[in-house]
Design a protein around this motif. Structure first.
Motif, short mmCIF file in Angstrom:
data_model
loop_
_atom_site.label_atom_id
_atom_site.label_comp_id
_atom_site.label_asym_id
_atom_site.label_seq_id
_atom_site.Cartn_x
_atom_site.Cartn_y
_atom_site.Cartn_z
N ASN A 1 0.83 -1.22 0.00
CA ASN A 1 0.00 0.00 0.00
C ASN A 1 0.86 1.26 0.00
OD1 ASN A 1 0.01 -1.45 2.86
ND2 ASN A 1 0.20 0.75 3.20
N GLY A 2 1.94 1.23 -0.79
CA GLY A 2 2.82 2.40 -0.90
C GLY A 2 2.47 3.26 -2.10
N GLY A 3 3.46 3.99 -2.63
CA GLY A 3 3.22 4.93 -3.72
C GLY A 3 2.75 4.26 -4.99
N ALA A 4 3.40 3.16 -5.38
CA ALA A 4 3.03 2.49 -6.64
C ALA A 4 1.62 1.90 -6.54
CB ALA A 4 4.04 1.40 -6.97
N ARG B 1 0.93 -4.73 5.69
CA ARG B 1 1.44 -5.25 6.97
C ARG B 1 1.25 -4.26 8.12
NH1 ARG B 1 8.02 -4.82 5.95
NH2 ARG B 1 7.98 -2.62 5.33
N LYS C 1 -1.24 2.31 8.39
CA LYS C 1 -0.99 2.77 7.00
C LYS C 1 -2.10 2.29 6.07
CE LYS C 1 4.06 3.10 6.96
NZ LYS C 1 5.27 2.53 6.38
N THR D 1 2.97 -4.99 -5.45
CA THR D 1 3.59 -3.65 -5.44
C THR D 1 4.59 -3.53 -4.30
OG1 THR D 1 2.07 -2.46 -3.96
CG2 THR D 1 1.36 -2.73 -6.25
N PRO E 1 8.42 -4.54 -2.63
CA PRO E 1 9.72 -4.83 -3.25
C PRO E 1 10.21 -6.26 -3.00
CG PRO E 1 9.98 -3.37 -1.33
CD PRO E 1 8.53 -3.75 -1.40
N ILE E 2 9.33 -7.13 -2.46
CA ILE E 2 9.76 -8.50 -2.13
C ILE E 2 10.05 -9.28 -3.42
CG2 ILE E 2 9.15 -10.66 -0.96
CD1 ILE E 2 7.14 -8.97 0.72
N MET F 1 12.80 -8.42 -5.28
CA MET F 1 13.62 -7.53 -6.11
C MET F 1 15.10 -7.90 -5.97
SD MET F 1 12.96 -3.50 -6.17
CE MET F 1 13.85 -2.88 -4.79
N LEU G 1 5.19 -5.58 -10.23
CA LEU G 1 5.73 -4.28 -10.64
C LEU G 1 7.26 -4.28 -10.69
CD1 LEU G 1 2.86 -3.33 -10.53
CD2 LEU G 1 3.55 -1.41 -9.11
N GLY H 1 7.16 -6.12 -14.47
CA GLY H 1 7.26 -4.68 -14.28
C GLY H 1 7.97 -3.95 -15.41
P1 NAP Z 1 6.87 2.13 -1.35
O1 NAP Z 1 6.09 3.40 -1.45
O2 NAP Z 1 8.02 2.05 -0.42
O3 NAP Z 1 5.81 0.96 -1.00
C1 NAP Z 1 6.20 -0.38 -0.79
C2 NAP Z 1 5.07 -1.15 -0.12
O4 NAP Z 1 5.53 -2.49 0.08
C3 NAP Z 1 4.65 -0.61 1.24
O5 NAP Z 1 3.27 -0.79 1.43
C4 NAP Z 1 5.44 -1.50 2.20
O6 NAP Z 1 4.83 -1.67 3.45
C5 NAP Z 1 5.41 -2.82 1.46
N1 NAP Z 1 6.52 -3.68 1.86
C6 NAP Z 1 7.84 -3.41 1.73
N2 NAP Z 1 8.56 -4.46 2.19
C7 NAP Z 1 7.67 -5.37 2.64
C8 NAP Z 1 7.80 -6.66 3.25
N3 NAP Z 1 8.99 -7.21 3.47
N4 NAP Z 1 6.68 -7.31 3.57
C9 NAP Z 1 5.46 -6.78 3.34
N5 NAP Z 1 5.26 -5.57 2.77
C10 NAP Z 1 6.36 -4.89 2.42
O7 NAP Z 1 7.46 1.73 -2.77
P2 NAP Z 1 6.77 1.97 -4.21
O8 NAP Z 1 7.28 3.23 -4.78
O9 NAP Z 1 5.31 1.76 -4.05
O10 NAP Z 1 7.43 0.80 -5.07
C11 NAP Z 1 7.12 -0.54 -4.80
C12 NAP Z 1 7.71 -1.48 -5.83
O11 NAP Z 1 7.16 -1.19 -7.12
C13 NAP Z 1 9.23 -1.37 -6.00
O12 NAP Z 1 9.74 -2.66 -6.20
C14 NAP Z 1 9.39 -0.53 -7.24
O13 NAP Z 1 10.60 -0.81 -7.93
C15 NAP Z 1 8.20 -1.01 -8.06
N6 NAP Z 1 7.75 -0.02 -9.05
C16 NAP Z 1 7.80 -0.37 -10.36
C17 NAP Z 1 7.36 0.51 -11.32
C18 NAP Z 1 7.41 0.09 -12.76
O14 NAP Z 1 7.30 0.96 -13.64
N7 NAP Z 1 7.55 -1.18 -13.05
C19 NAP Z 1 6.87 1.77 -10.95
C20 NAP Z 1 6.82 2.09 -9.59
C21 NAP Z 1 7.27 1.18 -8.65
P3 NAP Z 1 4.95 -0.54 4.61
O15 NAP Z 1 4.20 0.64 4.08
O16 NAP Z 1 4.33 -1.19 5.77
O17 NAP Z 1 6.42 -0.26 4.76
#
Ligand code: NAP
Length: 288
Positions: free
Chosen positions: A133-136, A157, A161, A199, A201-202, A204, A230, A253
Motif C-alpha cells: 500500500n505504498g506509492g506504486a 502489513r 498505514k 507492489t 519490493p519483495i 527484487m 511491478l 514490471g
Molecule cells: P513504497 O512506497 O516504499 O511501498 C512499498 C510497499 O511495500 C509498502 O506498502 C510496504 O509496506 C510494502 N513492503 C515493503 N517491504 C515489505 C515486506 N517485506 N513485507 C510486506 N510488505 C512490504 O514503494 P513503491 O514506490 O510503491 O514501489 C514498490 C515497488 O514497485 C518497488 O519494487 C518498485 O521498484 C516497483 N515499481 C515499479 C514501477 C514500474 O514501472 N515497473 C513503478 C513504480 C514502482 P509498509 O508501508 O508497511 O512499509
C-alpha cells in the motif's frame, strides 16, 4: 549516435538520487530511433533545490521532464495544472511546458494498465488483490478503477498505514470500493481473485529467491487468473515464475516501466513512440 546541435531540445528526469534511473536509456533509444532532435538527461536535484531547478528549466527552455523520488508529491504545488489522474494518485511523474506554466500528470497509471488492456477481460467482474500500500499501489488502484474494476482488495502489513490508504480515497472521484486486509487473510481471498498485483519490493534484485506469495497458494487461484509484478529486475521474479508454473498469465514490471516512459515521451513529442525499441534497450542494458 545522436548528434547534439545548437537546436537540440532538452528533456530529462529529476530525482535524488537519479543515478539509478533507467529512463535515460530507454528514452534516448526511442529518440534516436525516431530521429528527432531531442536529448534526455538525468538531473540530480536535491529537495531543497526543487524550486530553483524548475525556474532554471523554464529559463533554459527544457521542454519536459520526469520526476522521481523524492519529488513526485513535492512538485505538485509548483505546477500550474495537473491532470485528474495525477490528482487521484497524489503524485506526478511527468511534466511538460504549456503557455501558462508547467503541467503534470502520472503516466504510471497508463503504464500499469496498458499490458492488462491487451488481455481484454471483463474487468467489472474481476476482484483484484493488490499486495502493498505504498506509492506504486496508488497508481495501481487508479488504473484498476479506470479499467472498470469495482471491488479492489489491498493487503498490507501495517494497519495504520492501510487504514490511511483506504481513507485517502473516501472523498475522491474514484468509483471503486476498496477493502484493506492483513497478510493472514490472503490465503482465504485468492480463490475469488482473477488478478493479483505485487507492489511490494519483495523478490527484487538481489533477493531474487523471495516471493510475497507462498508457492502453495498459487493452486488456489482461478485457472485464468493474472499475476502482475511491478518489479522489473529480475524479469521474471520468483512470484511470476511460481504463478506461471501453475498456469496463470503473467505480466512483469518491465512492461509498466516501458509504457509509462512511452506515454511521457508521447506527451512531449506529440507523436507515437516505439515502445518495443524502449523495451529492447532496457533489456539489453539490464540483462546482457
Ligand atoms: P513504497 O512506497 O516504499 O511501498 C512499498 C510497499 O511495500 C509498502 O506498502 C510496504 O509496506 C510494502 N513492503 C515493503 N517491504 C515489505 C515486506 N517485506 N513485507 C510486506 N510488505 C512490504 O514503494 P513503491 O514506490 O510503491 O514501489 C514498490 C515497488 O514497485 C518497488 O519494487 C518498485 O521498484 C516497483 N515499481 C515499479 C514501477 C514500474 O514501472 N515497473 C513503478 C513504480 C514502482 P509498509 O508501508 O508497511 O512499509
Amino acid at each position: 549516435m545522436t548528434i547534439i546541435t545548437g537546436k537540440t531540445k532538452l528533456l530529462g528526469i529529476i530525482g535524488d538520487p537519479v543515478e539509478h534511473s533507467l529512463s535515460p536509456v530507454m528514452q534516448n533509444a526511442a529518440i534516436e530511433h525516431l530521429g528527432v532532435d531531442y536529448i534526455y538527461i538525468p538531473f540530480p536535484v536535491k529537495p531543497e533545490n526543487l524550486v530553483i531547478a524548475l525556474n532554471g528549466f523554464a529559463t533554459i527552455g527544457v521542454m519536459g521532464f520526469n520526476a522521481t523520488i523524492p519529488h513526485k508529491q513535492a512538485i505538485i504545488p509548483l505546477l500550474s495544472d495537473i491532470t485528474t489522474t495525477a490528482k487521484l494518485v497524489g503524485a506526478v511523474n511527468t511534466v511538460w511546458r504549456t503557455e501558462t506554466g508547467w503541467k503534470g500528470t502520472n503516466t504510471d497509471v497508463i503504464g500499469f494498465v496498458t499490458p492488462l488492456k491487451a488481455l481484454n477481460r471483463d474487468w467489472n467482474t474481476i476482484k483484484p488483490i493488490i499486495l502493498g500500500n505504498g506509492g506504486a499501489a496508488r497508481a495501481v488502484v487508479v488504473g484498476l478503477a479506470e479499467l472498470g474494476c469495482s471491488e479492489i482488495a489491498v493487503v498490507g502489513r501495517n494497519k495504520d498505514k492501510l487504514d490511511q490508504f483506504k481513507q485517502s480515497w473516501d472523498n475522491s472521484e474514484l468509483i471503486a470500493s476498496i477493502t484493506v486486509h492483513s497478510w493472514d487473510e490472503l490465503s482465504e481471498m485468492v480463490s475469488e481473485s482473477q488478478l493479483i498485483v505485487n507492489t511490494t519490493p519483495i523478490g527484487m534484485f538481489p533477493h531474487t529467491d523471495n516471493s510475497p506469495v507462498d508457492s502453495d497458494l498459487w493452486k488456489k487461484f482461478p485457472k485464468n487468473a493474472i499475476a502482475y509484478d511491478l518489479i522489473y529486475n529480475p524479469s521474471p521474479t520468483q512470484f511470476l515464475k511460481d504463478a506461471q508454473q501453475q498456469g496463470l498469465n503473467i505480466i512483469d514490471g518491465l512492461d509498466m516501466l516501458v509504457y509509462q516512459g512511452a506515454a511521457a515521451l508521447e506527451i512531449w513529442l506529440q507523436q507515437p513512440v516505439p515502445a518495443e525499441v524502449m523495451s529492447q534497450a532496457l533489456k539489453q542494458y539490464l540483462f546482457s
